[in-house]
Design an enzyme around this catalytic site. Structure first.
Site, PDB file in Angstrom:
ATOM      1  N   LYS A  51       0.840  -1.209   0.000  1.00  0.00           N
ATOM      2  CA  LYS A  51       0.000   0.000   0.000  1.00  0.00           C
ATOM      3  C   LYS A  51       0.874   1.258   0.000  1.00  0.00           C
ATOM      4  CE  LYS A  51      -3.861  -2.367   2.195  1.00  0.00           C
ATOM      5  NZ  LYS A  51      -4.677  -2.675   3.365  1.00  0.00           N
ATOM      6  N   GLN A  95      -4.650  -1.239   9.568  1.00  0.00           N
ATOM      7  CA  GLN A  95      -4.610  -2.578   8.971  1.00  0.00           C
ATOM      8  C   GLN A  95      -5.187  -3.613   9.933  1.00  0.00           C
ATOM      9  OE1 GLN A  95      -3.758  -3.226   5.861  1.00  0.00           O
ATOM     10  NE2 GLN A  95      -3.873  -5.444   5.989  1.00  0.00           N
ATOM     11  N   ASP A 118     -11.343   2.952   4.048  1.00  0.00           N
ATOM     12  CA  ASP A 118     -11.687   1.522   4.076  1.00  0.00           C
ATOM     13  C   ASP A 118     -13.202   1.308   4.001  1.00  0.00           C
ATOM     14  OD1 ASP A 118      -9.691  -0.449   4.215  1.00  0.00           O
ATOM     15  OD2 ASP A 118      -9.178   0.127   6.264  1.00  0.00           O
TER      16      ASP A 118
HETATM   17  N1  GUN Z   1      -6.915  -6.509   6.182  1.00  0.00           N
HETATM   18  C1  GUN Z   1      -7.159  -7.227   5.058  1.00  0.00           C
HETATM   19  N2  GUN Z   1      -7.749  -6.448   4.119  1.00  0.00           N
HETATM   20  C2  GUN Z   1      -7.872  -5.217   4.664  1.00  0.00           C
HETATM   21  C3  GUN Z   1      -8.411  -3.991   4.180  1.00  0.00           C
HETATM   22  O1  GUN Z   1      -8.914  -3.875   3.050  1.00  0.00           O
HETATM   23  N3  GUN Z   1      -8.353  -2.936   5.045  1.00  0.00           N
HETATM   24  C4  GUN Z   1      -7.820  -3.047   6.303  1.00  0.00           C
HETATM   25  N4  GUN Z   1      -7.820  -1.960   7.068  1.00  0.00           N
HETATM   26  N5  GUN Z   1      -7.325  -4.179   6.774  1.00  0.00           N
HETATM   27  C5  GUN Z   1      -7.343  -5.255   5.951  1.00  0.00           C
END
Ligand code: GUN
Length: 281
Positions: A51, A95, A118
């Site tokens: 990311k 995350q 998100d």
């Molecule tokens: N863990 C796995 N996928 C995601 C996501 O799309 N966002 C977040 N914040 N955590 C994750």
């Protein structure tokens, strides 16, 4: 013949467009995404690194707070509050999963819904359910963008979503309803999933079980979207759907290079939208 829903290609196209739009911002403040990573889960570290790199590649400012697993709830919530107040921050992502002693619900509730790229905050979840414009979770949004790019209109289709997670299954189902599909959600307590799948025009598999969907569950000409990502013992990446489904599906996402790359592209897109709204506000 099966047409591949190429997420790698679409993701690159979207990122390229975002990069061009970001280049036009020279001289003004750039979009900023802040990611919070707690603990040392290797998969989470890999996702967060990807990311961070993707943000930098399109020209966004990207900051990652890498916190040790012994952080307290209060410390974590206080960091989020400070990011909410920081005028240079457009998007905040914590995350998941976070260590068990931390309160993930409180974390999600604390993030400013206008910076919640998100789409996890209940206000944004509610807006999605009311079919209002909002931040939509990145993987479900990626699924819909992939279908759109191949001119697949789900209106009136008999669709089946396998999995009811807050991250994928539920929001995908809601997006399909919003796009006028008929939607069945199957989960671990569902009976006769194979029969339900056989009636589907579109299957979205997000169960998290390797090779869960078998070839004889798929109607000839159906569309199959595989959200699963699993690493095998011999280090191959496989999905929730067996590869032989290619013999019967009209369109199918590959794993890897299908839905996976779309998630990060949608995160960048949500961050750019958050930036634009922030600048307008
Ligand atoms: N863990 C796995 N996928 C995601 C996501 O799309 N966002 C977040 N914040 N955590 C994750």
């Amino acid at each position: 013949m099966t047409e591949i829903l190429d997420g790698k290609w679409l993701s690159s196209t979207i990122r390229e467009k975002l990069k061009e739009k970001t280049e036009l911002l020279k001289g003004v403040r750039l979009p900023q995404l802040v990611v919070v990573l707690v603990g040392d889960d290797p998969a989470s570290h890999t996702y967060v690194n990807a990311k961070e790199k993707a943000c930098k590649d399109v020209g966004f400012i990207s900051k990652v707070h890498r916190l040790t697993a012994d952080i307290t709830n209060e410390e974590l919530l206080s960091l989020i509050k400070s990011l909410n107040e920081d005028e240079t921050v457009d998007g905040i992502l914590v995350q998941m999963p976070i260590p068990k002693h931390l309160d993930s619900k409180a974390v999600i509730l604390t993030i400013d819904p206008e910076k919640d790229v998100d789409g996890f905050h209940p206000i944004n979840v509610g807006k999605l359910h009311s079919n209002e414009k909002t931040f939509v979770p990145c993987t479900p949004l990626g699924v819909m963008e992939l279908l759109k790019a191949y001119n697949i209109d789900v209106s009136g289709m008999n669709t089946v979503v396998l999995g009811r997670s807050h991250l994928v299954g539920r929001p995908v189902a809601q997006l399909l309803v919003n796009a006028n599909a008929t939607v069945t959600i199957c989960h671990s307590r569902s009976k006769h999933i194979d029969e339900i799948c056989r009636r589907a025009d579109l299957i979205v598999a997000a169960v998290g079980v390797p090779h869960f969907v078998k070839k004889d569950w798929v109607k000839k000409g159906a569309i199959v979207v595989d959200v699963g990502i699993h690493r095998t013992e011999d280090n191959k990446i496989i999905g929730d759907v067996v590869a032989e489904v290619m013999d019967v599906a009209s369109y199918m996402t590959p794993v890897p290079r299908g839905v996976g790359p779309m998630t990060i592209a949608m995160l960048l897109s949500n961050t750019f939208d958050a930036y634009e709204q922030h600048m307008k506000g």
